[in-house]
Scaffold this motif. Sequence first.
Motif, short mmCIF file in Angstrom:
data_model
loop_
_atom_site.label_atom_id
_atom_site.label_comp_id
_atom_site.label_asym_id
_atom_site.label_seq_id
_atom_site.Cartn_x
_atom_site.Cartn_y
_atom_site.Cartn_z
N LEU A 12 0.99 -0.97 0.01
CA LEU A 12 0.06 -0.13 0.25
C LEU A 12 0.73 0.95 -0.28
N ALA A 13 1.55 1.12 0.93
CA ALA A 13 2.24 2.49 1.04
C ALA A 13 3.71 1.98 -0.58
N GLY A 14 4.04 1.80 -0.50
CA GLY A 14 5.34 1.63 -1.45
C GLY A 14 4.83 1.72 -3.25
N PHE A 15 3.24 1.19 -3.55
CA PHE A 15 2.66 1.33 -4.71
C PHE A 15 1.57 1.55 -5.17
N VAL A 16 0.74 1.06 -3.58
CA VAL A 16 -0.86 2.18 -3.81
C VAL A 16 -0.65 3.53 -3.96
N SER A 17 -0.42 3.82 -3.45
CA SER A 17 0.27 5.36 -2.89
C SER A 17 0.83 6.43 -3.95
N PHE A 18 1.35 6.00 -5.11
CA PHE A 18 0.86 6.46 -6.15
C PHE A 18 0.67 7.08 -6.51
N TYR A 19 -1.22 5.78 -7.38
CA TYR A 19 -2.28 6.12 -7.59
C TYR A 19 -2.83 7.55 -5.89
N ALA A 20 -3.24 8.10 -5.24
CA ALA A 20 -3.69 8.41 -4.40
C ALA A 20 -4.11 9.56 -4.84
N SER A 21 -5.02 10.22 -4.38
CA SER A 21 -5.82 11.55 -4.68
C SER A 21 -4.61 12.91 -4.36
N ALA A 22 -3.83 13.74 -5.01
CA ALA A 22 -3.37 14.79 -4.61
C ALA A 22 -4.04 16.12 -4.66
N SER A 23 -5.20 15.91 -4.37
CA SER A 23 -5.77 17.29 -3.38
C SER A 23 -5.64 17.21 -1.52
N PRO A 24 -5.18 18.59 -1.44
CA PRO A 24 -5.53 18.64 -0.13
C PRO A 24 -6.63 18.36 0.49
N ASP A 25 -6.33 17.25 1.83
CA ASP A 25 -7.09 17.18 2.55
C ASP A 25 -7.38 18.18 3.05
N GLY A 26 -8.86 17.43 3.99
CA GLY A 26 -9.92 18.36 4.82
C GLY A 26 -9.44 19.61 5.56
N LEU A 27 -8.75 19.43 6.49
CA LEU A 27 -8.28 19.96 7.21
C LEU A 27 -7.31 20.84 6.30
N GLU A 28 -6.54 21.14 5.28
CA GLU A 28 -5.96 21.81 4.13
C GLU A 28 -7.11 22.25 3.57
N LYS A 29 -8.12 22.37 3.13
CA LYS A 29 -8.70 22.67 2.18
C LYS A 29 -9.33 23.42 3.36
N VAL A 30 -9.84 23.37 4.26
CA VAL A 30 -10.66 24.90 4.83
C VAL A 30 -9.20 25.31 5.34
N ALA A 31 -8.22 25.49 5.89
CA ALA A 31 -7.60 26.22 6.23
C ALA A 31 -7.32 27.37 4.79
N ALA A 32 -7.25 27.10 3.66
CA ALA A 32 -7.20 26.93 2.55
C ALA A 32 -8.34 28.64 1.86
N ASP A 33 -9.77 27.22 2.17
CA ASP A 33 -10.41 28.50 1.51
C ASP A 33 -10.82 29.12 3.27
N LYS A 34 -10.83 29.62 3.87
CA LYS A 34 -11.61 30.11 5.17
C LYS A 34 -9.74 31.11 5.97
N GLY A 35 -9.05 30.84 5.58
CA GLY A 35 -7.69 31.52 5.23
C GLY A 35 -7.24 31.53 7.09
N ILE A 36 -7.22 30.01 7.71
CA ILE A 36 -6.79 30.04 8.89
C ILE A 36 -5.38 29.31 9.16
N ASP A 37 -4.95 29.63 7.32
CA ASP A 37 -3.54 29.30 7.50
C ASP A 37 -2.73 30.38 7.12
N GLN A 38 -2.99 31.69 7.51
CA GLN A 38 -2.37 32.41 7.03
C GLN A 38 -1.31 33.14 7.89
N LYS A 39 -0.78 32.36 8.89
CA LYS A 39 0.19 32.37 10.32
C LYS A 39 1.32 30.66 10.30
N VAL A 40 0.55 30.01 8.91
CA VAL A 40 1.60 28.15 9.15
C VAL A 40 2.36 28.61 8.65
#
Length: 354
Positions: free
Chosen positions: A261-289
């Motif tokens: 899973l980690a060595g092969f299947v992971s290459f085909y995982a979604s490249a989209s931001p995960d839930g927290l990353e998406k919310v942080a970018a959309d709502k602006g809570i990542d301004q001071k990351v």
Amino acid sequence: MHVPDGFIDAPVSIAAGVAAAGAVAISLRGARRELDERTAPLAGLVAAFIFAVQMLNFPVAAGTSGHLLGGALAAILVGPCTGVLCVSVVLLMQGILFADGGLTALGVNVSVMGVVTVVVAYAIFRGLLKVLPPTRRSVTAAAFTGALLSVPAAATAFTAIYAVGGTTDVPVGKVFTAMVGVHVLIGIGEAAITAATVGAVLAVRPDLVHGARGLTAPLKLRVAGELVDAPAPVPAAVPAPAAARSNRTVWATGLVTALVLAGFVSFYASASPDGLEKVAADKGIDQKVEEHAAAGSPLADYSVKDVTDARLSGGLAGVIGVGVTVVVGTGIFWTVRRRRAQDPAATPAATPVA
């Protein structure tokens, strides 16, 4: 859900670190009662499996992905105290080696992804088993439900921490709505993975599933018109080498699965931001990351430094991560197991034979 450095201010991060350290200390003590010669090696494998599956981001909405948190899975397979330790080991390895999840936010991540998910999932799981028939299907259904609800519970916990120590001025209501909304969807994936894994282990070795122990109703005999407990059957002797081979087969199968899973299947995982990353970018809570303290790690961002081929680089990083996690985790759990053997209070007293 990996919280980076800079989302939460220093005082609250420190407080979360103290709380997480306390939870880990309590879990270390509780794990002495949960771990035995069968589950000690399995616990290290569970940690490695969670690490591997967390690399498999799956799409949940347009431009958003999610991944397993693992608290429910670990708690049901090896026990709630051991489950907290499994997730904590994974988060520690991810933070130190792969720059995933801030080091100053480690206490927040352990509290949210480890403690909250385990407590919520296992409480729901045990509650459902009290009202459902004592069958394997009930265990799988309860595992699905506990895992499903544990993810929005973790999102709620993060929002509560953000409300106290967030470094931006985004309204808490907006953060809560966005976090819980997307993590309900992620919870469906969490539930499916948890139920499938628990069901697979139940099918081959139900004795290794901590949450399924004691579900078989005791045999009753009618004596003089009254139902009484039947005498406990004398277990057939199992040759030690055969039992050891059986455990080794399960462990080897699980490890190979995690490596694939980690060595092969992971290459085909979604490249989209995960839930927290998406919310942080959309709502602006990542301004001071802040930049991760381990950003210069040769394994940062789940790639091997100086390996130019993306598929090979990510695969090698995943294999290294699984290997390190299983070694560190197994070492910790075997140490706790030995402490149990030396602690009479953690070892069940032998039943006297008449």
